[in-house]
Every structure is written in C-alpha cells, then in structure tokens.
Design an enzyme around this catalytic site. Structure first.
Site, PDB file in Angstrom:
ATOM      1  N   HIS A   1       0.819  -1.214   0.000  1.00 51.88           N
ATOM      2  CA  HIS A   1       0.000   0.000   0.000  1.00 51.88           C
ATOM      3  C   HIS A   1       0.853   1.265   0.000  1.00 51.88           C
ATOM      4  O   HIS A   1       0.454   2.280  -0.578  1.00 51.88           O
ATOM      5  CB  HIS A   1      -0.988  -0.017   1.164  1.00 51.88           C
ATOM      6  CG  HIS A   1      -2.133  -0.951   0.949  1.00 51.88           C
ATOM      7  ND1 HIS A   1      -2.847  -1.522   1.980  1.00 51.88           N
ATOM      8  CD2 HIS A   1      -2.681  -1.433  -0.196  1.00 51.88           C
ATOM      9  CE1 HIS A   1      -3.791  -2.306   1.474  1.00 51.88           C
ATOM     10  NE2 HIS A   1      -3.704  -2.271   0.155  1.00 51.88           N
TER      11      HIS A   1
ATOM     12  N   HIS B   1      -4.078  -5.062 -11.489  1.00 51.57           N
ATOM     13  CA  HIS B   1      -2.750  -4.625 -11.009  1.00 51.57           C
ATOM     14  C   HIS B   1      -1.654  -4.894 -12.036  1.00 51.57           C
ATOM     15  O   HIS B   1      -0.826  -4.032 -12.327  1.00 51.57           O
ATOM     16  CB  HIS B   1      -2.389  -5.340  -9.703  1.00 51.57           C
ATOM     17  CG  HIS B   1      -3.192  -4.919  -8.524  1.00 51.57           C
ATOM     18  ND1 HIS B   1      -3.000  -3.716  -7.876  1.00 51.57           N
ATOM     19  CD2 HIS B   1      -4.186  -5.543  -7.862  1.00 51.57           C
ATOM     20  CE1 HIS B   1      -3.849  -3.617  -6.862  1.00 51.57           C
ATOM     21  NE2 HIS B   1      -4.582  -4.714  -6.833  1.00 51.57           N
TER      22      HIS B   1
END
Length: 423
Positions: A262, A392
């Site tokens: 993150h 992603h």
C-alpha cells in the site's frame, strides 16, 4: 541501500522505458494478460468469472460476482479499448450492464458487494466497492460508454451523501443494505482506492470537487498519519481516525500491521495527485519518494526477493507470503518516480522489480501472473485462489509506456493526441 548498487554505469544508464525492446516487452506482457483474461472471464449470465491458475472459471455453476471484481474488469478493458485492443468494447458493455442492472440497488441506492445467479449474496454497501464503481464509470466515460455519465453521477451522489465525512475529509467504511450502521471501523484501503477513483473522475469530467476530495484523503492518510509513522502507511482506525495497531480483520482486505504494497501504491498515487493539482502540494513528492524507499527497505526480502505481504509495527514480517500485486504497484511507482527524479535508485529498482516479475511472478506456461508465492518463491494459495484479476498486473505493464501525467487512461488519450498532432 538494499541489495542493489546505488548508481548505474554510464554505459547502461538510459531508462528502460525509452528502449524499443523494453517497450515491446511491456506491450507483449499486457497483451498476454488480455489473452488470458478476456474470453474465459466472460460469464454469459452477466458479470465475470474469477479464473483458476489454468485460466478456467473457478466456479462455473453459480459464480459469485463481487463488485470490485466486476468494476476492475470494466476499468481494465476500457484501457484495452483506449489502446486499440479488439474485443475490449464488448467486455466493457458486459460489465457496465451488470454493474448498473445487478450491483446497483434500485431500492435503497448504492451498489451491493456480492451477487450470484439467484440474486444478492452480500447486500452490504462498502466504500471500497463504491470507489471501484467510480473508477469503472470514469474509465467507461473516456471510451464513450452510454451508461457512464449516469453511473458516475449516481455513484458520486451516493459517496457524497452516505460515505463522505466532510469533517475529516475521508469516507466511512461500510453500511448494511439499508444504510444502517454495522461498524465504526475506518480504513485506509478504501480511502486509497477512492483517491485513485476521484482522480480518474476529475480527469474524465474536469470537476474540481473530485480533486479536492482526493487531496483531503491524501492529507489525512499520508501527511497526518503515514509521514509521522516513519512513512509507514497505517491501515486501521476507529471512528475518530485514531490508529488501532491491535486490529485483526480479514487477511485479504484488512490484514493486521503494515502492508508495504500500500505504501508503494500510495507513492504513485501521490505523484499523480501532485501533477493533477498543478504541482502546488510539494509535500507529496517528498512523501512519495520516502514511502517507496521505506517499503523497499522494510518490505523487500533481501534473501529470496519479493515483498513480504505484511509487517508488524517493529518492522518484522507477519505474513511472509509474496503476492503479485505489491510487485505490480512497485513497478508503476518506480516508473512514475523515475520520470521526475534523477536518482538512479528508482531506475535500479524498476529493473530489479521487472527481473523479479519475469523470473518468478509471470506464469509463462499458462498465462497471467501467479497471485501468491511462498517466502522462498514457490507457488502457493493460502490467501488467494487462482488468478484474481487483471487490474494490477495490466497497469504495471502499461503505466511505464505512457507519460507520467496522471491516471493511465488519461495518459493514453494524451499520448494519442500528441501522435495525431505530429501527423
């Protein structure tokens, strides 16, 4: 410096992203992902199948569709349409139809989390899911989808009215189907993805209110919390946005401790936000660099390679599995930082990350990217089954190919316009 020289020799210092072979490699990897996901994902009963490692539907009989899965497919195939990948338009149509006619709750408003062929399986209203509805609608708008404006207006209104907490400048996490409160938990992850979606909505509409919200979230999550914590992104909070270091939640969506992936994702988002905000918030570039460096220094396994999934607050690994998405996010962040920072560190890591992806994460035999590896880089599936999504990995392949000027979708359009002007 972790496990890599700090400077590149002059003979090998030009960025990979400017080299024709590397650019072809990236486009080929992106195309392989489209090949893997396109046909097998399409569920004839609406929405999309999740795929196993071979690229077959995980549960073909009565598949559950979660809103983040449906919306990410729309976003990814909108990207496919923008770069000229045939077949993408029908995937966008199929997904938009399912979001609007199935995920959207006509009675209470908002978008439900889970559905199967018989109807709603999880009627909760999640900020995380709504962020991805906004992203899908914004991306669909850029390819001229007829439902996009309606959906974007609808989800914007829902986020504004139900989720947005103006006092703190972030969203509340989740509600029951009828919008009654089910928890006082506040989370970083949903706010991070909403930042991504708000930027996309701003680029698609030009409406400043989206950008302002994104800047406020970044201020809260990064400037107020992550920077004082040594550029470690805190994930879990109570309703007053007080950090809860003891929180134990879902390992997939709300893992305990710190998730290096993150910080890497935020590093890129902050660079985008800085650019879209006319480069006036200079704290963002400094934070982006430091988030990236800290994630590498603390999260990268110097013995085997790959990022540990989670760390405790003493910077020790909790979950030692190596997932595909932190590598993908690190590649996008390294590409963005390299575009604005002459420090070889980011370029060295850009190469090292692609080395790792090529040798360990990309499934050359079957297609797609392996979703999870053990500490010593053997395929496993403790947290994830199969190959969960294209989103992603696709962005990792394509972000480095386009100008680092904002979201990938907008950058593709900008690049096309530049090409047209030159002709």
């Amino acid at each position: 410096m972790t496990d890599a020289n700090t400077t590149l020799p002059k003979t090998n210092s030009s960025p990979w992203t400017s080299r024709p072979f590397h650019r072809q490699y990236l486009m080929r990897q992106a195309n392989n992902l489209f090949d893997f996901f396109e046909a097998p994902s399409l569920n004839p009963k609406g929405g999309f199948f999740e795929l196993d490692d071979e690229g077959k539907a995980l549960s073909a009989a009565n598949s559950t569709r979660q809103v983040h899965g449906t919306t990410r497919m729309v976003h990814s195939f909108a990207i496919g349409s923008l770069i000229g990948r045939p077949g993408s338009g029908e995937m966008v149509d199929h997904g938009m139809d399912y979001i609007w006619n199935k995920h959207r709750d006509a009675k209470h408003g908002g978008y439900v989390w889970g559905l199967d062929d018989n109807g709603v399986t999880d009627g909760t209203k999640q900020a995380y899911g709504h962020a991805f509805v906004m992203l899908a609608a914004s991306s669909a708008k850029l390819v001229g989808h007829p439902l996009a404006d309606k959906m974007l207006a609808d989800v914007t209104e829902v986020i504004e009215r139900r989720f947005w907490d103006e006092k703190v400048g972030a969203v509340r996490e989740e509600f029951a189907n009828d919008w009654s409160q089910i928890t006082t938990y506040r989370g970083q992850n949903s706010n991070m993805h909403l930042t991504e979606a708000l930027m996309a909505a701003y680029e698609a509409t030009g409406e400043k209110a989206y950008l302002t919200k994104a800047e406020r979230i970044a201020e809260l999550i990064i400037a107020k919390h992550a920077v004082p914590l040594g550029h470690r992104v805190a994930e879990h909070f109570d309703e007053n946005w007080v950090l809860d270091k003891q929180y134990l939640g879902s390992e997939m969506f709300r893992p305990s401790g710190v998730t290096p992936g993150h910080a890497l994702e935020w590093a890129r988002l902050l660079m985008q936000l800085w650019i879209l905000g006319d480069k006036r918030l200079s704290w963002m570039t400094d934070a982006a660099r430091n988030l990236f460096r800290q994630a590498i220094e603390l999260g990268w396994d110097t013995q085997h390679g790959g990022f540990f999934y989670t760390l405790d607050w003493d910077n020790k690994p909790i979950m030692r599995e190596k997932l595909w998405w932190p590598v993908a996010e690190a590649i996008g962040a390294a590409a963005f930082l390299s575009a604005y920072d002459r420090d070889d560190y980011f370029q060295i890591w850009y190469r090292k990350l692609w080395d790792h992806a090529e040798n360990h994460v990309i499934d050359h035999a079957r297609g797609g990217w392996l979703s999870e590896l053990t500490e010593d880089l053997k395929p496993t599936s403790r947290l994830f089954t199969g190959k969960p999504d294209i989103y992603h990995a696709l962005q990792a392949c394509l972000i480095p190919l386009y100008p680092a000027t904002g979201s990938l979708t907008a950058a593709i359009i900008e690049a096309e316009h530049t090409v047209k002007q030159h002709h």
